[in-house]
Design an enzyme around this catalytic site. Structure first.
Site, PDB file in Angstrom:
ATOM      1  N   ASN A 296      60.484 -79.321 -32.300  1.00  0.00           N
ATOM      2  CA  ASN A 296      59.938 -78.065 -32.839  1.00  0.00           C
ATOM      3  C   ASN A 296      58.904 -77.399 -31.935  1.00  0.00           C
ATOM      4  O   ASN A 296      58.862 -76.181 -31.836  1.00  0.00           O
ATOM      5  CB  ASN A 296      59.397 -78.273 -34.259  1.00  0.00           C
ATOM      6  CG  ASN A 296      58.250 -79.240 -34.297  1.00  0.00           C
ATOM      7  OD1 ASN A 296      58.201 -80.197 -33.530  1.00  0.00           O
ATOM      8  ND2 ASN A 296      57.307 -78.996 -35.179  1.00  0.00           N
TER       9      ASN A 296
ATOM     10  N   GLU B   7      53.141 -89.684 -35.989  1.00  0.00           N
ATOM     11  CA  GLU B   7      52.823 -88.358 -36.555  1.00  0.00           C
ATOM     12  C   GLU B   7      54.092 -87.835 -37.198  1.00  0.00           C
ATOM     13  O   GLU B   7      55.063 -87.534 -36.502  1.00  0.00           O
ATOM     14  CB  GLU B   7      52.359 -87.408 -35.449  1.00  0.00           C
ATOM     15  CG  GLU B   7      51.074 -87.827 -34.750  1.00  0.00           C
ATOM     16  CD  GLU B   7      49.855 -87.748 -35.651  1.00  0.00           C
ATOM     17  OE1 GLU B   7      49.922 -87.141 -36.732  1.00  0.00           O
ATOM     18  OE2 GLU B   7      48.832 -88.337 -35.270  1.00  0.00           O
TER      19      GLU B   7
ATOM     20  N   CYS C  89      55.286 -78.966 -38.474  1.00  0.00           N
ATOM     21  CA  CYS C  89      54.967 -79.992 -39.472  1.00  0.00           C
ATOM     22  C   CYS C  89      53.849 -79.550 -40.402  1.00  0.00           C
ATOM     23  O   CYS C  89      53.726 -80.044 -41.511  1.00  0.00           O
ATOM     24  CB  CYS C  89      54.591 -81.281 -38.759  1.00  0.00           C
ATOM     25  SG  CYS C  89      53.248 -81.036 -37.589  1.00  0.00           S
TER      26      CYS C  89
ATOM     27  N   GLU D 290      45.449 -88.559 -33.771  1.00  0.00           N
ATOM     28  CA  GLU D 290      45.361 -88.142 -32.375  1.00  0.00           C
ATOM     29  C   GLU D 290      44.172 -87.191 -32.234  1.00  0.00           C
ATOM     30  O   GLU D 290      43.836 -86.487 -33.185  1.00  0.00           O
ATOM     31  CB  GLU D 290      46.658 -87.445 -31.943  1.00  0.00           C
ATOM     32  CG  GLU D 290      47.871 -88.375 -31.956  1.00  0.00           C
ATOM     33  CD  GLU D 290      49.185 -87.701 -31.578  1.00  0.00           C
ATOM     34  OE1 GLU D 290      49.918 -88.251 -30.754  1.00  0.00           O
ATOM     35  OE2 GLU D 290      49.476 -86.628 -32.127  1.00  0.00           O
TER      36      GLU D 290
HETATM   37  P1  NAD Z   1      63.368 -86.964 -35.383  1.00  0.00           P
HETATM   38  O1  NAD Z   1      62.635 -88.058 -36.039  1.00  0.00           O
HETATM   39  O2  NAD Z   1      64.793 -86.784 -35.693  1.00  0.00           O
HETATM   40  O3  NAD Z   1      63.286 -87.091 -33.798  1.00  0.00           O
HETATM   41  C1  NAD Z   1      62.060 -87.160 -33.103  1.00  0.00           C
HETATM   42  C2  NAD Z   1      62.273 -87.867 -31.787  1.00  0.00           C
HETATM   43  O4  NAD Z   1      62.647 -89.215 -32.050  1.00  0.00           O
HETATM   44  C3  NAD Z   1      63.394 -87.290 -30.933  1.00  0.00           C
HETATM   45  O5  NAD Z   1      63.046 -87.388 -29.573  1.00  0.00           O
HETATM   46  C4  NAD Z   1      64.560 -88.215 -31.241  1.00  0.00           C
HETATM   47  O6  NAD Z   1      65.527 -88.267 -30.227  1.00  0.00           O
HETATM   48  C5  NAD Z   1      63.844 -89.542 -31.374  1.00  0.00           C
HETATM   49  N1  NAD Z   1      64.546 -90.557 -32.165  1.00  0.00           N
HETATM   50  C6  NAD Z   1      65.450 -90.375 -33.152  1.00  0.00           C
HETATM   51  N2  NAD Z   1      65.883 -91.563 -33.620  1.00  0.00           N
HETATM   52  C7  NAD Z   1      65.217 -92.517 -32.924  1.00  0.00           C
HETATM   53  C8  NAD Z   1      65.224 -93.940 -32.948  1.00  0.00           C
HETATM   54  N3  NAD Z   1      65.996 -94.614 -33.793  1.00  0.00           N
HETATM   55  N4  NAD Z   1      64.412 -94.600 -32.101  1.00  0.00           N
HETATM   56  C9  NAD Z   1      63.607 -93.930 -31.243  1.00  0.00           C
HETATM   57  N5  NAD Z   1      63.574 -92.585 -31.166  1.00  0.00           N
HETATM   58  C10 NAD Z   1      64.366 -91.882 -31.994  1.00  0.00           C
HETATM   59  O7  NAD Z   1      62.530 -85.642 -35.701  1.00  0.00           O
HETATM   60  P2  NAD Z   1      62.921 -84.157 -35.295  1.00  0.00           P
HETATM   61  O8  NAD Z   1      64.001 -83.709 -36.210  1.00  0.00           O
HETATM   62  O9  NAD Z   1      63.089 -84.061 -33.825  1.00  0.00           O
HETATM   63  O10 NAD Z   1      61.559 -83.387 -35.637  1.00  0.00           O
HETATM   64  C11 NAD Z   1      61.245 -82.870 -36.870  1.00  0.00           C
HETATM   65  C12 NAD Z   1      60.316 -83.802 -37.622  1.00  0.00           C
HETATM   66  O11 NAD Z   1      59.140 -84.035 -36.866  1.00  0.00           O
HETATM   67  C13 NAD Z   1      59.839 -83.216 -38.935  1.00  0.00           C
HETATM   68  O12 NAD Z   1      59.844 -84.217 -39.928  1.00  0.00           O
HETATM   69  C14 NAD Z   1      58.416 -82.796 -38.629  1.00  0.00           C
HETATM   70  O13 NAD Z   1      57.560 -82.724 -39.734  1.00  0.00           O
HETATM   71  C15 NAD Z   1      57.997 -83.859 -37.689  1.00  0.00           C
HETATM   72  N6  NAD Z   1      56.842 -83.411 -36.899  1.00  0.00           N
HETATM   73  C16 NAD Z   1      55.615 -83.985 -37.142  1.00  0.00           C
HETATM   74  C17 NAD Z   1      54.505 -83.552 -36.430  1.00  0.00           C
HETATM   75  C18 NAD Z   1      53.146 -84.148 -36.653  1.00  0.00           C
HETATM   76  O14 NAD Z   1      52.294 -84.003 -35.786  1.00  0.00           O
HETATM   77  N7  NAD Z   1      52.886 -84.820 -37.765  1.00  0.00           N
HETATM   78  C19 NAD Z   1      54.643 -82.553 -35.458  1.00  0.00           C
HETATM   79  C20 NAD Z   1      55.904 -82.005 -35.257  1.00  0.00           C
HETATM   80  C21 NAD Z   1      57.000 -82.448 -35.974  1.00  0.00           C
END
Ligand code: NAD
Length: 487
Positions: A155, A253, A287, A468
């Site tokens: 995102n 996060e 998020c 963080e």
């Molecule tokens: P996601 O969990 O699908 O993927 C995040 C990252 O993890 C990607 O690089 C993905 O390739 C990797 N990943 C996926 N499966 C994995 C595994 N089994 N092992 C290791 N890595 C793996 O999330 P997304 O769809 O890319 O992002 C959206 C989500 O992120 C939303 O839930 C959003 O709220 C959250 N988010 C949180 C914050 C925060 O600071 N709290 C900030 C931005 C986004």
């Protein structure tokens, strides 16, 4: 056909060199539906090479002084800033976000992440206590941990990746980063600047690819003692399981289902535009975005009318058009998922006041295959509805009425998440009372998304583990030791 167009081919960045991969994944331009680039489909082998390079670079990098590392981080910030427009164009094309957002938020913040940690690393102090009766002094010493695994979402691609790389390397660790397979381009562009900035080979390695393959290989690697992850709660659970046998240090996060609480003494002239932004900025794909708006009954109808009228003015379309407010959602699958929530709400008897399925969406000819959606406002929705409980992560917000302070605190807390909340009121006492009782890592009153990077950032409950920020990231990316000297 999409493949007929020239597409960018990315390569992994390992030990200071770009390295091709044996297989690739297609990554799309969300605003056209065309293939934008081909991303290495890395696995164990590539992760192994990257970890090895990071391990080799660790002794030299970790022995540099904070000042030397700080100068390199500042140089990297300058180089990214010099190419800001190029980075912003790439981020917008890769992610679907508006060029305005990429120019004013994503890339400037990526630059600032390096500048901020270049500065903060120079100012930490450690603790010291004296035990006069025992003739002892105790002090703490902090040292870098080793190879950090950094995994980031789609995102805010470069913004969130650099929020991890900057503190990790400022503290003297070396890193293997894995950006989202859907938004890899700006990380690859940053790699091209590392040598010029003076980052020694192997200090920053980037492997591209799928989470379940490249990401998991990194999480399971025995020589990576810490993982900093930003993404969904579901993936975090998997990462915790996979890293448990190694007892890794984790920073997680995660998602949110963030409430905005609007009392009847709120300044609506400020509150309405800010709550529109907090609901729909970056297509609602932040998020920290608001997705449950609780409005006190006395001002409920007025708020609803004004909010919907303003939401209808948000322009959806080609992200490269600077007059556009909402670009494309990240993928076709994600768009379907977000739309499905609106349908579920309708099936449950909720009312959709504007947006999806209610208003026409006119797109320029070149964007008709893109993944667009109008800002959507839902009301008459129950707190138990999936639209009020689950993270939708799109331009959809729910507005409901409340009567008392006590009631709204309980309702705001009645979700599994606890990332960010917004409170609108001109009553100082109430603002403090409510903020204290909200189960939320961040509470903004009479504003949204105003950040001081010195202070902790992160969520409670299913929104995360750890924080963080200047001090928190320093503590996460260093190992502390207590030393006692008897004289
Ligand atoms: P996601 O969990 O699908 O993927 C995040 C990252 O993890 C990607 O690089 C993905 O390739 C990797 N990943 C996926 N499966 C994995 C595994 N089994 N092992 C290791 N890595 C793996 O999330 P997304 O769809 O890319 O992002 C959206 C989500 O992120 C939303 O839930 C959003 O709220 C959250 N988010 C949180 C914050 C925060 O600071 N709290 C900030 C931005 C986004």
């Amino acid at each position: 056909m999409a493949h007929a167009k020239a597409v960018l081919v990315l390569e992994n960045f390992i030990a200071g060199k770009f390295v091709p991969c044996s297989s690739y994944i297609d990554s799309y331009n969300p605003s056209t539906g065309d293939i934008y680039c081909r991303v290495p489909d890395s696995g164990k082998e590539e992760v192994e090479a990257a970890v090895k390079a990071a391990k080799n670079a660790f002794p030299i990098w970790s022995s540099k002084s904070p000042l030397e590392r700080s100068q390199i981080l500042n140089k990297l910030a300058d180089l990214i800033e010099h190419d800001l427009e190029e980075f912003a164009q790439a981020e917008s094309k890769d992610q679907g976000k508006t060029i305005t957002f990429a120019r004013t938020v994503d890339i400037p913040r990526a630059v600032y992440n390096f500048r901020f940690f270049a500065s903060s690393i120079l100012h930490h102090t450690t603790e010291c206590t004296e035990m006069a009766t025992m003739g002892c002094v105790h002090y703490t010493s902090r040292t870098p941990v080793g190879v950090a695994g950094l995994i980031s979402p789609w995102n805010l691609p470069l913004y969130l990746l650099t929020w991890k790389i900057a503190p990790a390397i400022a503290c003297g660790n070396t890193v293997v980063a894995k950006p989202s397979e859907m938004t890899s381009v700006t990380a690859w562009m940053m790699c091209k600047l590392l040598e010029k900035a003076g980052v020694p080979h192997g200090v920053v390695n980037v492997v591209f690819g799928m989470g379940t393959k490249a990401g998991e290989a990194l999480v399971c690697h025995p020589d990576v003692p810490l993982i900093s992850f930003t993404g969904s709660t579901l993936t975090a659970q998997r990462i915790m399981e996979k890293s448990a046998p190694h007892c890794k240090r984790l920073s997680l996060e995660l998602g949110g289902k963030n409430p905005a609480i609007i009392f009847d003494d709120a300044d609506l002239a400020q509150c309405i535009p800010t709550t529109l932004r907090s609901s729909f900025a970056n297509q609602g794909e932040i998020c920290l975005c608001t997705s449950r708006i609780f409005v006190q009954r006395g001002i409920y109808s007025d708020f609803l009318k004004r909010f919907v009228a303003e939401a209808k003015k948000w322009k959806v379309g080609n992200p490269s058009d600077p007059t556009v407010d909402i670009g494309a959602l990240i993928s076709k699958e994600h768009l379907e998922k977000v739309r499905s929530y609106v349908k579920k709400a309708q099936a449950e008897g909720a009312r959709v006041l504007c947006g999806e399925g209610v208003d026409p969406l006119a797109l320029p000819a070149g964007n008709r295959k893109g993944y667009f959606m109008l800002p959507t406002v839902i009301t008459e929705v129950k707190d138990e509805s999936c639209c009020m409980q689950e993270e939708i992560f799109g331009p959809v917000t729910c507005i409901v009425a409340f009567d008392t302070e006590e009631e709204v605190i309980e309702r705001a807390n009645s979700v599994k998440y606890g990332l960010a909340a917004t409170v609108w009121s001109s009553n100082v006492g109430r603002v403090h009372r409510v903020a204290k009782r909200l189960q939320s890592g961040l509470v903004w009153t009479n504003c949204w998304l105003v950040r001081d990077l010195n202070l902790p950032f992160g969520g409670m409950k299913a929104s995360g583990v750890g924080r963080e920020g200047a001090k928190d990231s320093y503590e996460f990316f260093t190992e502390v030791k207590t030393i006692t000297i008897k004289h």
